[in-house]
Design an enzyme around this catalytic site. Structure first.
Site, PDB file in Angstrom:
ATOM      1  N   ASP A  67       0.811  -1.215   0.000  1.00  0.00           N
ATOM      2  CA  ASP A  67       0.000   0.000   0.000  1.00  0.00           C
ATOM      3  C   ASP A  67       0.848   1.270   0.000  1.00  0.00           C
ATOM      4  OD1 ASP A  67       0.959  -0.419   2.566  1.00  0.00           O
ATOM      5  OD2 ASP A  67      -1.002  -0.663   3.491  1.00  0.00           O
ATOM      6  N   HIS A 138      -7.244  -4.747   9.867  1.00  0.00           N
ATOM      7  CA  HIS A 138      -6.947  -4.497   8.454  1.00  0.00           C
ATOM      8  C   HIS A 138      -5.620  -5.127   8.038  1.00  0.00           C
ATOM      9  CE1 HIS A 138      -5.012  -0.287   9.368  1.00  0.00           C
ATOM     10  NE2 HIS A 138      -4.038  -1.140   9.119  1.00  0.00           N
TER      11      HIS A 138
HETATM   12  C1  GLP Z   1      -0.687   0.330   8.716  1.00  0.00           C
HETATM   13  C2  GLP Z   1      -0.342  -0.362   7.374  1.00  0.00           C
HETATM   14  C3  GLP Z   1      -0.457  -1.848   7.492  1.00  0.00           C
HETATM   15  C4  GLP Z   1       0.182  -2.271   8.796  1.00  0.00           C
HETATM   16  C5  GLP Z   1      -0.683  -1.826   9.935  1.00  0.00           C
HETATM   17  C6  GLP Z   1      -0.103  -2.101  11.301  1.00  0.00           C
HETATM   18  O1  GLP Z   1      -1.729   1.221   8.635  1.00  0.00           O
HETATM   19  N1  GLP Z   1      -1.085   0.081   6.252  1.00  0.00           N
HETATM   20  O2  GLP Z   1       0.128  -2.470   6.366  1.00  0.00           O
HETATM   21  O3  GLP Z   1       0.293  -3.668   8.843  1.00  0.00           O
HETATM   22  O4  GLP Z   1      -1.079  -0.485   9.788  1.00  0.00           O
HETATM   23  O5  GLP Z   1       0.908  -1.211  11.621  1.00  0.00           O
HETATM   24  P1  GLP Z   1       1.915  -1.430  12.802  1.00  0.00           P
HETATM   25  O6  GLP Z   1       2.818  -2.534  12.365  1.00  0.00           O
HETATM   26  O7  GLP Z   1       2.644  -0.122  12.923  1.00  0.00           O
HETATM   27  O8  GLP Z   1       1.106  -1.783  13.996  1.00  0.00           O
END
Ligand code: GLP
Length: 243
Positions: A67, A138
């Site tokens: 993304d 998500h």
């Molecule tokens: C973000 C990204 C995701 C990621 C998620 C968790 O918004 N778009 O791809 O896996 O949130 O983030 P984190 O690893 O900082 O908890």
């Protein structure tokens, strides 16, 4: 789903890096699907170490990231391009021409989504997709919604995601409201999936992902249907799951 429990974040990162390393060693021209966020930083650090120790070669590796924020340029320090360059690409011998990330500067969503979907199919699909997990379930930026979206799409980010990601920006108003993301269908087409999760804050959502009903309200729950998913998670993240 195969679940590997680790003591802590560091061990999660080492195990995940080992799985990615095995993929690279077994198929030197693998297509890796890559993720951003705080979770994979340790995994990328370990991959860099393995490269520097002479154990890994990225010269024929191709990548496609999940993304990108819509509206951010590559040199914006919050863009996922910037993240990937600084957390992995600049420190290994990957050919930057072989790396792919949705183009956040393309204002025409339909055009960019179709282009990115074609990029992935032209690569022959993804061999191993690395995923982190959002607090609302998500994956990529596929937010909870009424239906699973198949292909690359432009999404409106939920308030909870904007809140969770504001820590990286000077101010919440700077967090983009939209992003391009591979669709759930794009992710599910990957041959192997590696989901990494750490911390107590993700324990409830991880339990729903693994044991809950398969629903677009918890986008990652669809992974229950994928034939080759490995979850590497620390004890804290797995604290709500009986193993
Ligand atoms: C973000 C990204 C995701 C990621 C998620 C968790 O918004 N778009 O791809 O896996 O949130 O983030 P984190 O690893 O900082 O908890």
């Amino acid at each position: 789903m195969k679940i590997i429990k680790t003591e802590n974040y560091d061990m999660m990162s080492r195990k995940a890096a080992n799985i990615i390393a095995a993929q690279i060693i077994n198929k030197s021209n693998s297509v890796l699907g890559l993720a951003t966020g705080s979770t994979p930083i340790g995994t990328y650090k370990r991959l860099i170490e393995m490269y520097k120790e002479g154990d890994l070669d990225f010269i024929d590796i191709k990548t496609a990231n999940l993304d990108e924020y819509k509206g951010l340029t590559k040199d914006n320090d919050q863009s996922y391009y910037y993240f990937m360059f600084n957390n992995l690409f600049k420190d290994v011998n990957i050919d930057i021409e072989n790396t792919n990330i949705p183009d956040g500067t393309e204002p025409d969503s339909k055009k960019e989504c179709e282009r990115y979907e074609k990029v992935i199919s032209d690569l022959g699909g993804i061999d191993l997709q690395l995923l982190g997990l959002g607090h609302n379930g998500h994956i990529g930026f596929n937010e909870p919604q009424d239906d699973f979206v198949k292909t690359t799409q432009c999404v409106n980010l939920q308030e909870s995601t904007i809140e969770a990601n504001k820590r990286f920006f000077n101010d919440v108003t700077e967090v983009p409201k939209q992003a391009y993301t591979m669709g759930i269908g794009t992710i599910m087409k990957a041959k192997k999936i590696l989901l990494i999760v750490n911390g107590e804050g993700k324990a409830d959502i991880l339990e729903k992902v693994v044991n809950g009903p398969i629903t677009p309200k918890v986008p990652a729950s669809i992974l229950q249907l994928h034939p080759d998913v490995t979850i590497v998670a620390d004890e804290a993240a797995l604290s709500k799951i009986k193993m």
